[in-house]
Scaffold this motif. Structure first.
Motif, PDB file in Angstrom:
ATOM      1  N   UNK A 154       0.694  -1.212   0.178  1.00 50.76           N
ATOM      2  CA  UNK A 154       0.204   0.065   0.257  1.00 50.76           C
ATOM      3  C   UNK A 154       0.495   1.504  -0.281  1.00 50.76           C
ATOM      4  N   UNK A 155       2.307   0.790  -0.283  1.00 50.65           N
ATOM      5  CA  UNK A 155       2.910   2.554  -0.296  1.00 50.65           C
ATOM      6  C   UNK A 155       3.757   2.322  -1.448  1.00 50.65           C
ATOM      7  N   UNK A 156       3.531   3.543  -2.494  1.00 45.45           N
ATOM      8  CA  UNK A 156       3.473   4.102  -3.571  1.00 45.45           C
ATOM      9  C   UNK A 156       5.055   5.217  -3.990  1.00 45.45           C
ATOM     10  N   UNK A 157       4.975   5.144  -5.448  1.00 42.33           N
ATOM     11  CA  UNK A 157       6.151   6.195  -5.452  1.00 42.33           C
ATOM     12  C   UNK A 157       4.625   6.674  -7.622  1.00 42.33           C
ATOM     13  N   UNK A 158       4.640   7.666  -7.638  1.00 39.38           N
ATOM     14  CA  UNK A 158       4.264   8.193  -8.732  1.00 39.38           C
ATOM     15  C   UNK A 158       4.627   9.322  -9.308  1.00 39.38           C
ATOM     16  N   UNK A 159       5.445   9.009 -10.623  1.00 35.31           N
ATOM     17  CA  UNK A 159       5.714   9.829 -11.130  1.00 35.31           C
ATOM     18  C   UNK A 159       5.168  11.284 -11.856  1.00 35.31           C
ATOM     19  N   UNK A 160       5.004  12.219 -10.664  1.00 32.56           N
ATOM     20  CA  UNK A 160       3.847  12.955 -11.949  1.00 32.56           C
ATOM     21  C   UNK A 160       3.507  14.659 -10.628  1.00 32.56           C
TER      22      UNK A 160
END
Length: 514
Positions: A167-173
């Motif tokens: 439930x942990x994420x990295x978003x390139x945004x």
């Protein structure tokens, strides 16, 4: 057998989709297999609104004869509910850990992510770059003393939970807006080529329990005409790459037969605007490169290369830049300074994103925070790093835009958030009435900068008026290198930096233009 395998693959791909009104999914299959999938040649299924907004995006199911999926706008889509139909990370449930959303991957955000206890929180990082830049050594990459990867630390290495926790994420945004009332941030994906890559149009939203704004700042141009078009800043790895490419290109162009002497002087004139640590360190690295590498590898033009450092009221050339034109800049006394490379390092200010936020601002346009780094008037929202500044009501001055300030703010806030979670107050709107704890206090640890020729400046005083240690010379250079080598985030990059320094000392800098 092939048709059976294709049918099972198709069913597996789409069996878990959750249809919602808004779009039609048109499934069209090759004539040889359509009878195996459908009784007719096509079918339509209602689906959620595709966040790209594309009416012709295609996805293949795996085989050459697998069905094509076309997502098309529903004829009667209600545009008033477009925001609600965005793809989203929904609010956390009681069974899940609270979610901390970090905007940015600079010194402040990465230090917070490193120290945040991921046994207590899920973590989401939203940033236009997937790495942290070790800025004190960035100038060394411009001339080949270090390789670019030596100063870039992936965020997934800094906080392994971004790769390991489901439930942990990295978003390139990029974050485009903040809805504090609903505890949501609105984002837009980043593409390398926004003109050709439709991913740039992808919009989504993320719900948060705690929001950390650590989006940094942008280079100041003071509204001077031509700076953005003709100067190169020095804040990102891409900037260092551009500087290195331009420098090497000008060296090679100046050796071409027929180039006039005046043009050679212009091509090989490097101008640095700004006398802060970045400008001084880049000038020192450039001077070393000219003295030890250019004179050896470009003997025909070695005498034409020179560097000018321009700083308002102080430096090698006194004056204020008032205009930048192709190949030359004009300073306050109307003197024209021709250049082949112009590096702009005059400090930083509030970014366009920060200026767009309807929040109470500190002096200089930064996001206003209190003594505990909380954003004024918003619950569960914090701001750290170069984008944040103390409100006048705190009685404190705005802290300088330094790496050590940002890093220590990130460390302090991670410790505070961990304490809040251990007290069972990690969820949204649950921290009211909580004991505030110790406020953030910054004490300056000193500053260091290399000036070339195995020399550096080290100042360990809290301020210019305070007592303390301050010295320069070879010993300072040893201290400078030792200190920065230990501050590099990972052992991998420490190894890279040590190896790069050794190979440069033995074999010289690489002058290949790649």
């Amino acid at each position: 057998m092939l048709r059976i395998a294709q049918r099972e693959l198709f069913r597996a791909r789409f069996s878990s989709w959750d249809p919602k009104p808004g779009l039609r999914l048109l499934l069209s299959c090759p004539a040889t297999t359509s009878s195996d999938y459908f009784q007719s040649k096509s079918a339509s299924i209602n689906l959620f609104r595709h966040p790209l907004g594309s009416s012709q995006r295609q996805h293949w199911c795996g085989y050459a004869s697998a069905p094509q999926v076309h997502i098309a706008e529903a004829e009667n889509t209600d545009t008033s509910t477009e925001v609600e139909k965005l793809s989203a990370l929904k609010p956390t449930t009681k069974e899940q850990k609270p979610r901390v959303v970090v905007l940015g991957s600079g010194w402040a955000g990465c230090r917070l992510m490193k120290d945040l206890d991921t046994r207590l929180y899920d973590l989401v990082c939203i940033s236009p770059r997937n790495h942290m830049v070790f800025t004190p050594l960035l100038a060394s990459t411009c001339v080949g003393t270090l390789e670019f990867r030596s100063v870039a630390e992936p965020v997934r290495t800094i906080q392994p939970a971004l790769s390991k926790s489901p439930n942990s994420h990295f978003f390139l945004a990029n974050c485009t807006n903040i809805d504090a009332a609903n505890h949501e941030v609105y984002c837009e994906a980043v593409a390398e080529n926004p003109d050709k890559d439709d991913v740039q149009k992808l919009a989504f939203k993320v719900a948060y329990d705690k929001l950390i704004i650590a989006s940094g700042a942008q280079a100041l141009t003071f509204g001077i005409h031509g700076v953005k078009d003709h100067a190169i800043f020095l804040r990102e790895v891409s900037h260092a790459r551009d500087i290195r490419g331009k420098l090497l290109q000008n060296l090679m162009l100046s050796e071409i037969p027929g180039v006039l002497e005046e043009e050679k002087k212009r091509l090989l004139h490097c101008v640095v605007v700004g006398g802060g640590p970045t400008g001084v360190e880049f000038s020192g690295e450039l001077a070393d490169f000219i003295r030890t590498d250019v004179r050896l590898k470009y003997p025909h033009v070695k005498d034409y290369v020179h560097v000018t450092l321009i700083e308002s009221g102080v430096r090698l050339m006194r004056g204020v830049v008032k205009d930048v034109q192709p190949g030359k800049l004009i300073i306050s006394d109307d003197t024209e300074v021709p250049f082949g490379l112009l590096v702009w390092s005059t400090g930083v200010g509030a970014s366009e994103f920060v200026r767009s936020l309807q929040l109470e601002k500190a002096p200089g346009g930064r996001i206003g925070v209190d003594d505990w780094l909380r954003v004024a008037g918003l619950e569960d929202v914090y701001a750290i790093g170069d984008c944040a500044g103390y409100l006048p009501s705190t009685g404190k001055s705005v802290l300088p835009a330094l790496a050590q300030v940002a890093e220590r703010q990130g460390k302090y806030l991670a410790r505070s958030l961990n304490k809040i979670a251990r007290q069972g107050r990690g969820r949204a709107c649950s921290a009211s009435g909580l004991e505030e704890g110790e406020p953030f206090i910054y004490r300056h640890l000193g500053s260091m900068a290399t000036v070339g020729r195995f020399k550096a400046l080290v100042d360990l005083r809290e301020s210019k008026e305070a007592k303390g240690i301050s010295w320069a010379g070879f010993l300072s250079w040893v201290v400078w290198r030792s200190a920065y080598l230990t501050r590099v985030v990972s052992w991998r990059n420490r190894f890279y930096v040590a190896v790069n320094w050794t190979t440069t000392f033995i074999f010289g800098r690489d002058t290949s233009k790649l």
